[in-house]
Design an enzyme around this catalytic site. Sequence first.
Site, PDB file in Angstrom:
ATOM      1  N   ARG A  35      37.576  25.963  -7.371  1.00  0.00           N
ATOM      2  CA  ARG A  35      37.612  25.383  -6.024  1.00  0.00           C
ATOM      3  C   ARG A  35      39.019  25.389  -5.433  1.00  0.00           C
ATOM      4  O   ARG A  35      39.169  25.545  -4.219  1.00  0.00           O
ATOM      5  CB  ARG A  35      37.065  23.964  -6.056  1.00  0.00           C
ATOM      6  N   LYS A 221      11.852  21.434  -9.898  1.00  0.00           N
ATOM      7  CA  LYS A 221      10.777  20.722  -9.189  1.00  0.00           C
ATOM      8  C   LYS A 221      10.443  21.282  -7.815  1.00  0.00           C
ATOM      9  O   LYS A 221      11.333  21.686  -7.071  1.00  0.00           O
ATOM     10  CB  LYS A 221      11.201  19.276  -9.002  1.00  0.00           C
ATOM     11  N   GLY A 377      24.015  25.200  -7.164  1.00  0.00           N
ATOM     12  CA  GLY A 377      24.476  24.889  -8.529  1.00  0.00           C
ATOM     13  C   GLY A 377      24.059  25.815  -9.639  1.00  0.00           C
ATOM     14  O   GLY A 377      24.845  26.658 -10.083  1.00  0.00           O
ATOM     15  N   GLY A 400      24.371  21.309  -2.218  1.00  0.00           N
ATOM     16  CA  GLY A 400      23.589  20.611  -1.185  1.00  0.00           C
ATOM     17  C   GLY A 400      23.820  21.174   0.208  1.00  0.00           C
ATOM     18  O   GLY A 400      22.877  21.311   0.997  1.00  0.00           O
TER      19      GLY A 400
END
Length: 419
Positions: A35, A221, A377, A400
Amino acid sequence: MQTIDNFNFAGKKAFVRVDFNVPLDENFNITDDTRIRAALPTLKKILGDGGSVIIGSHLGRPKGPTDKFSLKHIKNHVSELLGVEVQFANDCMGEEAAVKAAALQPGEVLLLENLRFYAEEEGKPRGLAEDATEEEKAAAKKAVKESQKEFTKKLASYADCYVNDAFGTAHRAHASTALIAQYFDKDHKMFGYLMEKEVKAVNRILNDIQRPFTAIMGGSKVSSKIDIIENLLSKVDNLIIAGGMTYTFTKALGGHIGNSICENDKLDLALELLDKAKAKGVNMVLAVDAKIADKFSNDANTQFVPVKEIPDGWGGLDIGPETEKIFADVIRNSKTILWNGPTGVFEFDNFTHGSRAVGEAIVEATKNGAFSLVGGGDSVACVNKFGLADGVSYVSTGGGALLEAIEGKTLPGIAAIEE
Ligand code: AMP
């Protein structure tokens, strides 16, 4: 809209919001500096022009000032990578930060202490008693929103221009990621290079589609991916369902899934998604076989079976060879590809084969001219684990933020610059 390339930073102070939320070990050594490296082109451009930089970032999820989440731990590493001795302000507010920012000379860099030491950065109240009443909660929220204005104004006052290079937090309307932009006119706020690349990649996937467009949605999920899947149904030609989600779909279709992961309350939803896909002419590609295990472990006994015939006591932890072939064929024939989420429990070496096969097919398609975006991710961890990152068009740094952008949501950090 202003761009970093067109802006001349000579003699200017730039407040640059970066994402230096890097992992540290117990001795505060940085274990992965990706990063920080990702922000270097932006920082170097500003310094190269003869500007100075005030760096703002968060680190971790502190509830207040704490040594553990101090950005002082990364100061020396940033200095090394930049080739400039970075100064440090022990507090992002207060006298020290203001004085040091005011004294910055062209070519100099000031790193501010963790912005999230203040509740005002996120605008969420802290320290509320567990039994706080609704009124108390509302009052605390109002108070932090009020003081957030002063906090944001103060950050903005350090600089002549604002550069946002923190895509990872672009989906948050925080003080330094979005609200601060209102204190700069449209010519004095812009994306950094990393943010520019991310926005371009997302736009390409959403608005500039070469067909066929295939999305591979994996992960654990259905519930966490439902909004993206729904949005993608009006865009893609092929939607490959992989990972743990497979078994909710399989059960909904009447298959026997043994002990595989399944969201029993989402069976109707799975059928609805299949109906919607049909109505929209989207080719839903589901697994036909699975690599099953007799326990959730890397050293479990395994076998390959049709996905609808998983015996009790066994669970699917990856796709099987037939499915790999089907998925790879679809991917190889695609011109735009989005990959989010592994096909199986890739953390266990014995269940990486499917994810690797998907990654390799994406690399092949990319070689043949497809645009491929990998993000969110775990799929990034996958391409890195298999050494495939260089073979895809773009690996997003946003988890996200990327998913929300693909869901079609407006990201506050982007909107604040584009307005
Ligand atoms: P997500 O964060 O939703 O993208 O999910 C990623 C996680 O899904 C990874 O940790 C995988 O281990 C997990 N996963 C993928 N396939 C399966 C599966 N068949 N059973 C259980 N977990 C899975």
